[in-house]
Write an enzyme that holds these catalytic residues in place. Structure first.
Site, mmCIF file in Angstrom:
data_model
loop_
_atom_site.group_PDB
_atom_site.id
_atom_site.type_symbol
_atom_site.label_atom_id
_atom_site.label_comp_id
_atom_site.label_asym_id
_atom_site.label_seq_id
_atom_site.Cartn_x
_atom_site.Cartn_y
_atom_site.Cartn_z
ATOM 1 C CB SER A 139 -5.919 -6.068 5.944
ATOM 2 O OG SER A 139 -5.758 -6.151 4.552
ATOM 3 C CB SER B 277 -5.136 -3.640 1.576
ATOM 4 O OG SER B 277 -5.248 -4.938 1.376
ATOM 5 C CE LYS C 296 -1.567 -5.766 -0.808
ATOM 6 N NZ LYS C 296 -2.535 -4.708 0.108
ATOM 7 C CB SER D 42 -3.099 -0.818 -0.340
ATOM 8 O OG SER D 42 -2.500 -2.182 -0.956
#
Length: 270
Positions: free
Chosen positions: A89, A91, A146, A229
């Site tokens: 993705s 994010s 992250k 996100s």
């Protein structure tokens, strides 16, 4: 359905190892005994072809003997050194692109048992600004990636799309408006502690203003694509026991199945 590859790998290694050991301890002696009895009856050594047939292992034994060392090596490398992941993705844009293949250092934050993820040898602790892979707290079978923003004990404030750590604003400087003539997002250089990296901020998206206190043994994480996100701002903190490792490098980019892999995308992750 989410397959636990680590569990499958551990089980495959265990089964092939047990079968290989069973063959070595039980069936190899039996085959040698059968060969000795045949040579005794023949009154001497048998032809080479006949000897091979008598001591030839069965298919399962031959397969386990071949597969166990390979599976064992992969298990060791994947569990304690480096594990590859694909970025699914956006994010973490602009740091990581959809289709990037990354390497995650599994020992940087301490060695953990495969499948159980129990730490048995503590090493370094996550630092503010590290890009980490972890098991999603609400569904641990899924891995997330992250950036670490808040450490245990930190008070994290997010206001007007600026991060504050213990009341101190983390600096942001504008790099570009995208697209230049009719900007929809901003490319911004952000500093978290001593770590500098780039983030995206969408101009038209409303901001989330809130404050969190990071509990002991937990981390507050955010994606670099700040307005796109799903991170700690929405579901909470990442406990230490769910950490997988530190993302250290991109080793390939492969955006589509029918496209060619791009090894020119190799770079370290900052």
């Amino acid at each position: 359905m989410n397959f636990d590859f680590a569990l499958i790998l551990v089980l495959a290694t265990f089964v092939t190892g047990v079968l290989w050991l069973l063959d070595m301890l039980v069936f190899v002696p039996r085959r040698r005994l059968r060969l000795a009895e045949a040579e005794l009856k023949a009154g001497g050594a048998l032809p080479e072809e006949a000897r091979k047939q008598l001591i030839q292992p069965s298919g399962w034994a031959d397969l386990s003997r071949s597969m166990f060392p390979v599976l064992g090596l992969v298990l060791l490398l994947r569990s304690f050194l480096y594990e590859p992941f694909q970025i699914p993705s956006g994010s973490m844009l602009p740091t990581l692109q959809v289709g990037d293949y990354i390497l995650v250092n599994k020992y940087h934050y301490g060695l953990r048992l495969p499948v159980l993820n129990t730490k048995f040898l503590p090493l370094d602790e996550p630092q503010r600004g590290d890009v980490v892979v972890f098991k999603y707290p609400e569904q641990p079978s899924i891995n997330y990636i992250k950036r670490v923003v808040g450490l245990p004990g930190d008070v994290v404030t997010y206001s007007d799309k600026v991060v504050y750590i213990n009341g101190e604003a983390q600096s942001q400087s504008l790099l570009a408006q995208l697209p230049p003539l009719s900007p929809e997002r901003l490319l911004v250089k952000e500093t978290l502690g001593e770590a500098e990296h780039e983030i995206y901020r969408d101009i038209g998206r409303p901001t989330l203003n809130a404050q969190w206190t990071v509990p002991a043994g937990h981390y507050f994480v955010m994606g670099d694509n700040r307005d796109n996100s799903n991170d700690s701002r929405y579901w909470g903190f990442v406990p230490d026991e769910l950490l997988v490792g530190k993302a250290v490098a991109v080793w390939m980019h492969w955006s589509e199945l029918l496209s060619l892999p791009d090894f020119g995308a190799v770079r370290s992750i900052k």
